[in-house]
Design a protein around this motif. Structure first.
Motif, short mmCIF file in Angstrom:
data_model
loop_
_atom_site.label_atom_id
_atom_site.label_comp_id
_atom_site.label_asym_id
_atom_site.label_seq_id
_atom_site.Cartn_x
_atom_site.Cartn_y
_atom_site.Cartn_z
N LEU A 31 0.83 -1.21 0.00
CA LEU A 31 0.00 0.00 0.00
C LEU A 31 0.86 1.26 0.00
CD1 LEU A 31 -2.94 -0.66 2.48
CD2 LEU A 31 -3.14 -0.08 0.06
N VAL A 32 0.65 2.11 -1.00
CA VAL A 32 1.36 3.39 -1.05
C VAL A 32 0.40 4.56 -1.01
CG1 VAL A 32 3.32 2.42 -2.28
CG2 VAL A 32 1.41 3.37 -3.59
N GLY A 33 -0.92 4.29 -0.94
CA GLY A 33 -1.89 5.37 -0.86
C GLY A 33 -3.27 4.83 -0.58
N ALA A 34 -4.09 5.63 0.10
CA ALA A 34 -5.46 5.24 0.43
C ALA A 34 -6.30 6.49 0.61
CB ALA A 34 -5.48 4.39 1.71
N THR A 35 -7.61 6.32 0.69
CA THR A 35 -8.49 7.48 0.83
C THR A 35 -8.53 7.96 2.27
OG1 THR A 35 -10.58 6.37 1.39
CG2 THR A 35 -9.96 6.44 -0.94
N ASP A 36 -9.11 9.14 2.44
CA ASP A 36 -9.29 9.70 3.78
C ASP A 36 -10.23 8.84 4.63
OD1 ASP A 36 -7.73 11.80 2.87
OD2 ASP A 36 -9.45 13.08 2.42
N TRP A 37 -11.07 8.03 3.97
CA TRP A 37 -12.06 7.22 4.67
C TRP A 37 -11.52 5.83 5.01
CZ3 TRP A 37 -15.93 9.92 6.44
CH2 TRP A 37 -16.33 11.06 5.75
N CYS A 38 -10.32 5.52 4.63
CA CYS A 38 -9.75 4.20 4.91
C CYS A 38 -9.25 4.18 6.35
CB CYS A 38 -8.64 3.89 3.92
SG CYS A 38 -9.23 3.67 2.22
N VAL A 49 -5.22 10.29 -0.37
CA VAL A 49 -5.40 10.79 -1.73
C VAL A 49 -6.80 11.37 -1.95
CG1 VAL A 49 -3.68 9.23 -2.68
CG2 VAL A 49 -6.07 8.49 -2.56
N GLY A 50 -7.45 11.84 -0.88
CA GLY A 50 -8.79 12.40 -1.01
C GLY A 50 -9.84 11.37 -0.64
N GLY A 51 -11.09 11.68 -0.99
CA GLY A 51 -12.19 10.80 -0.64
C GLY A 51 -12.48 9.77 -1.71
N THR A 52 -13.43 8.90 -1.42
CA THR A 52 -13.81 7.89 -2.40
C THR A 52 -14.50 8.53 -3.60
OG1 THR A 52 -15.90 7.51 -1.23
CG2 THR A 52 -14.06 6.08 -0.67
N LYS A 53 -15.19 9.66 -3.36
CA LYS A 53 -15.93 10.33 -4.44
C LYS A 53 -15.14 11.47 -5.08
CE LYS A 53 -19.54 7.81 -3.42
NZ LYS A 53 -19.86 6.61 -4.22
N ASN A 54 -14.03 11.84 -4.47
CA ASN A 54 -13.24 12.95 -5.04
C ASN A 54 -11.74 12.69 -4.88
OD1 ASN A 54 -13.25 13.21 -2.27
ND2 ASN A 54 -13.39 15.44 -2.26
N PRO A 55 -11.24 11.57 -5.39
CA PRO A 55 -9.80 11.30 -5.27
C PRO A 55 -8.97 12.29 -6.08
CG PRO A 55 -10.81 9.75 -6.79
CD PRO A 55 -11.94 10.53 -6.18
N ASP A 56 -7.78 12.57 -5.59
CA ASP A 56 -6.86 13.49 -6.26
C ASP A 56 -6.05 12.70 -7.28
OD1 ASP A 56 -4.73 15.16 -6.96
OD2 ASP A 56 -4.65 16.09 -4.98
#
Length: 248
Positions: A31-38, A49-56
């Motif tokens: 794992l090198v990145g995940a959402t704010d909700w993880c 990397v942002g949210g599930t609905k608004n990833p960067d």
């Protein structure tokens, strides 16, 4: 980093909390990145990397993953298209019931991440194998997932399938929509035996939810055990059954 045969496992960015936990429980170094909700496992320390609905998308591309994990329900098609346009390999899962979840988890971990099949996935399959609901004794339920406006589980949902296996019949399982908006007055008039209130995506609690269904038993359940497909599946039958049996 773990390998299978001559193929090295890829760096992974996960846009799905369930899949983040699944990878972290199997090969956390991938794992090198995940959402704010993880939020699981606890203490997960990877770039967000942002949210599930608004990833960067730019942030994800800069992490140079070999694989991005997504889900057709949790992530938006335009965002996934932007990631593919950036040259990234995106694996999109589709999960509508338990059997599909187990197959997709194997596809993600074994085929996508090139890992050996993890023991926890066998534990999850074993935990549910002997769960048998008696249709004649099923309790009819409404299962809100949001309020303001009220939304409930409708057709073809993973959570609805888990509940059915545990003897709870979703009264909106034949609705045309998967997550219909239904006024609370209609929910109360549906003739349910039970209201099931998970703590996500809306955080229903003993003080926020049951009061809207006077006279109806309320089962406050763990949203992670009801809606996540990953390591939590192994303990989900026992955890959910205990919460449902307490609502009598």
């Amino acid at each position: 980093m773990m390998t299978t045969g001559q193929h090295r496992a890829p760096r992974v960015v996960s846009l799905v909390p369930s899949l983040t936990e699944a990878v972290a429980a199997t090969a956390p170094d991938l794992l090198v990145g995940a959402t704010d909700w993880c939020s699981h496992p606890a203490g997960l320390d990877v770039p967000r990397v942002g949210g599930t609905k608004n990833p960067d998308a730019a942030r994800i591309a800069a992490l140079a993953p070999g694989l991005v994990l997504a889900n057709e329900e949790e992530n938006r098609a335009p965002d996934l298209a932007a990631l593919r346009a950036a040259g990234l390999d995106v694996l999109v899962t589709e999960i509508r019931d338990l059997d599909e979840a187990l197959r997709e988890l194997e596809r993600v971990l074994v085929r996508g991440c090139r890992l050996p099949r993890p023991g926890w996935l066998d534990d999850a399959a074993d935990a549910w194998r002997d769960v048998r609901a008696e249709a004649a004794g099923a309790r009819g339920a409404v299962v809100p997932i949001w309020r303001r406006p009220w939304m409930v589980l409708g057709r073809d949902t993973f959570a609805g399938d888990l509940l059915a296996r545990l003897g709870v019949r979703n009264l909106y399982a034949d609705h045309a929509e998967r997550y219909p908006r239904v006024p609370v007055e209609e929910l109360n008039a549906r003739g349910a035996d039970l209201v099931v209130l998970p703590d996500e995506p809306y955080r229903f609690t003993a003080d926020d939810g049951p009061e809207a269904f006077p006279g109806l038993p309320s089962a406050l359940v763990s949203g992670r055990h009801l809606t996540w497909y990953g390591p939590s599946l192994a303990e989900a039958p026992a955890v959910l059954r205990a919460a449902l049996e307490a609502a009598r």
